[in-house]
Design an enzyme around this catalytic site. Structure first.
Site, PDB file in Angstrom:
ATOM      1  N   CYS A  69      10.822 -12.378   4.538  1.00 13.08           N
ATOM      2  CA  CYS A  69      11.045 -13.614   4.396  1.00 13.08           C
ATOM      3  C   CYS A  69      12.201 -13.963   4.388  1.00 13.08           C
ATOM      4  O   CYS A  69      12.988 -13.831   5.702  1.00 13.08           O
ATOM      5  CB  CYS A  69      10.428 -14.347   2.816  1.00 13.08           C
ATOM      6  SG  CYS A  69      10.358 -16.074   3.197  1.00 13.08           S
ATOM      7  N   HIS A 116       5.099 -12.126   2.771  1.00 12.55           N
ATOM      8  CA  HIS A 116       5.369 -11.242   1.514  1.00 12.55           C
ATOM      9  C   HIS A 116       4.528 -10.107   1.352  1.00 12.55           C
ATOM     10  O   HIS A 116       3.240 -10.365   0.754  1.00 12.55           O
ATOM     11  CB  HIS A 116       5.476 -12.181   0.121  1.00 12.55           C
ATOM     12  CG  HIS A 116       6.569 -13.063   0.329  1.00 12.55           C
ATOM     13  ND1 HIS A 116       7.747 -12.867  -0.393  1.00 12.55           N
ATOM     14  CD2 HIS A 116       6.789 -14.334   0.771  1.00 12.55           C
ATOM     15  CE1 HIS A 116       8.487 -13.768  -0.200  1.00 12.55           C
ATOM     16  NE2 HIS A 116       8.084 -14.778   0.539  1.00 12.55           N
ATOM     17  N   GLU A 173       4.351  -7.925  -1.105  1.00  8.04           N
ATOM     18  CA  GLU A 173       4.566  -7.453  -2.313  1.00  8.04           C
ATOM     19  C   GLU A 173       3.463  -8.397  -3.064  1.00  8.04           C
ATOM     20  O   GLU A 173       3.204  -7.904  -4.111  1.00  8.04           O
ATOM     21  CB  GLU A 173       5.944  -7.636  -2.918  1.00  8.04           C
ATOM     22  CG  GLU A 173       6.377  -9.144  -3.056  1.00  8.04           C
ATOM     23  CD  GLU A 173       6.886  -9.495  -1.839  1.00  8.04           C
ATOM     24  OE1 GLU A 173       7.936 -10.732  -2.066  1.00  8.04           O
ATOM     25  OE2 GLU A 173       6.697  -9.191  -0.849  1.00  8.04           O
TER      26      GLU A 173
END
Length: 542
Positions: free
Chosen positions: A112, A199, A201
């Site tokens: 990002c 993202h 994660e």
């Protein structure tokens, strides 16, 4: 003489604590050879990145984005990850990294803002996105690479951005897009540098864990070397080196963190550890005895239990404001702890359960903070007592602490215990704290937790507890009018406690818990269930 359970009256005669040299935490951690450094730009999910990397078996640490290239060389990580950020990368004063970071040539993953900042810094161009993306979108792989090996060509990914890369720097290739973002991922043509606008994660990105694993093992070519067994051996050795032949005092709260610290240090130095357990009378039902049985009984740790229940109740008498309660409890704990520590004789070190989130948050989330506070003091004890700190959990997340506790042989009932506030039940009684109200709340709370375990829901929620409300309602008991107290039940699901949602518990469980509380707990005739999420509410009521 083997360690044994004792109470405060068996302590040694008063003896002043000898002033020690300036406080010092353990030495630089013994990191595995293959590890990842995460540079934080202030994202809400930076800690999640670190956890995902560790879950893959690779050690990771978080440092502010202001890290100097010289410090990077000293730390010698094998790969870098640049986090996201709530900031805009093309505005004046936008966060940057030391140019020497890129010159190091390490394998790099930008996420990002980490992608945008790198593109801007290396000669690309950013712009305000024509259409911002928040939430899940469909990401399309245009140029397959080692980063996307084994992933679908199209998958759902979590986006949170209002800016985008309008022009890539020289030497970079676009590798993927979404319906509204032409450059949703990119890589360098020659160097092991990969960037994604989404993202990986977060759980909402399908295949996010696989993408991170590809970066670690295919791009960076790291070897998994992070486990609680390895950590236990390294940290126990570090404690032995730091402490030498001197004594350590550990303050037990009854929670998971302090119990794991005590077990680890006992593994390292044995009888030179003394634990001080101040029973302030604000614990859950049976908790004081359970801690003593687990540590003093099962593991053989020397634990001095101080019965300070009456002292704390006197200090809290008539106090309703939650902040005043917290301050009073903290003050009294320090006074009791210091008095008992002096009775124990010469002590050089104080052990406490500082966790990695405490360390990270002390750096203000990476927003220009250059110092990560390694001494996350509880109640100011180290500063007042001039003891050197031992913080063996300072690099662990909560779930890792639980795994370490299991490795150390702590019982599941202790390791898997829900988080519990430092002031204990004092902040779950809305209003002044009395011995009678504590008895009511303990029993109601115990019934709720019993029913949770019976329905096999305890381990499925992050935290569950009862709250005693300062109101009375009309009810009917035995065909007679009653005018009694209200108990609120609270259960939430969460990953880290930063945000939480109310748990959708089975209706039958709630019916049984409410019925038992109303029938078995004297003075209660009504039970309600809290369906508030965090935000806007907090998990605890006070």
């Amino acid at each position: 003489m083997s360690p044994a359970r004792r109470d405060s009256r068996a302590a040694r005669p008063p003896h002043p604590v000898r002033p020690a040299p300036p406080r010092a935490a353990l030495a630089e951690p013994a990191r595995p050879r293959d590890w990842v450094l995460i540079l934080d730009f202030g994202s809400q999910t930076t800690q999640l990145i670190a956890r995902r990397v560790r879950e893959a078996g690779v050690y990771s640490e978080i440092r502010p984005h202001t890290l100097a290239a010289s410090e990077l060389r000293r730390l010698a990580p094998r790969a870098l990850i640049l986090s996201g950020s709530p900031s805009s990368a093309y505005r004046p004063g936008a966060f940057r990294v030391d140019p020497g970071i890129f010159a190091a040539g390490l394998p790099l993953l930008g996420i990002c803002y980490g992608m945008q900042a790198t593109m801007q810094q290396l000669g690309g161009r950013l712009a305000r996105a024509a259409r911002a993306e928040y939430g899940t979108v469909t990401y399309c792989v245009d140029r397959p690479s080692e980063l996307t090996r084994g992933l679908a060509r199209r998958f759902r990914a979590w986006m949170s951005h209002g800016d985008e890369v309008a022009e890539l720097p020289p030497g970079f290739l676009a590798t993927g897009h979404t319906a509204n973002c032409a450059v949703a991922s990119a890589r360098h043509g020659e160097r092991p540098w990969h960037f994604v606008q989404f993202h990986p994660e977060v759980v909402h990105t399908v295949g996010g864990a696989a993408l991170l694993a590809n970066f670690l093992f295919r791009v960076a070519r790291l070897k998994p070397s992070w486990s609680m067994g390895d950590f236990l051996e390294r940290e126990a050795a570090a404690v032995r080196r730091a402490v030498g032949k001197r004594r350590v005092l550990c303050g037990l709260s009854g929670g998971v963190d302090s119990s794991v610290v005590a077990a680890l240090i006992h593994r390292a130095i044995g009888r030179r550890l003394t634990c001080l357990f101040v029973d302030h009378g604000l614990l859950r039902e049976g908790e004081s005895d359970q801690v003593m049985a687990s540590l003093a009984g099962r593991l053989g740790v020397e634990v001095v239990r101080v019965d300070a229940r009456r002292r704390f109740l006197r200090a809290l008498a008539g106090v309703s404001d939650p902040e005043r309660k917290r301050k009073i409890i903290g003050r009294e704990f320090i006074r009791v702890f210091e008095a008992e520590a002096r009775r124990l004789g010469k002590v050089d070190f104080l052990a406490q359960g500082t966790l990695y989130p405490d360390v990270i948050e002390s750096a203000s989330g990476g927003h220009g903070a250059q110092v990560i506070k390694s001494h996350h003091n509880v109640g100011g004890l180290p500063a007042r007592m001039r003891l050197r700190l031992v913080e063996p959990l300072r690099l662990l997340f909560k779930d890792e602490v639980r795994a370490l506790g299991r490795k150390l042989g702590l019982p599941r009932s202790l390791v898997g215990r829900h988080p519990f506030p430092g002031p204990g039940l004092a902040v779950r009684i809305l209003g002044a704290v009395t011995e009678e109200d504590l008895a009511v709340l303990r029993r109601a709370d115990a019934i709720f937790l019993e029913e949770l375990r019976r329905a096999r829901q305890y381990d499925r929620v992050w935290q569950a507890f009862a709250v005693l409300l300062p109101v009375r309602t009309v009810g009917v008991k035995g065909d007679e009018r009653s005018y009694e107290r209200v108990v609120a039940l609270r259960a939430v699901t969460s990953q880290d406690g930063m945000t939480a949602d109310w748990a959708r518990l089975p209706a039958g469980l709630l019916v049984r818990a409410a019925s038992r509380i109303a029938n078995e707990v004297g003075g209660v005739n009504r039970v309600v269930y809290d369906v508030s999420s965090k935000p806007p509410a907090t998990i605890e009521w006070e």
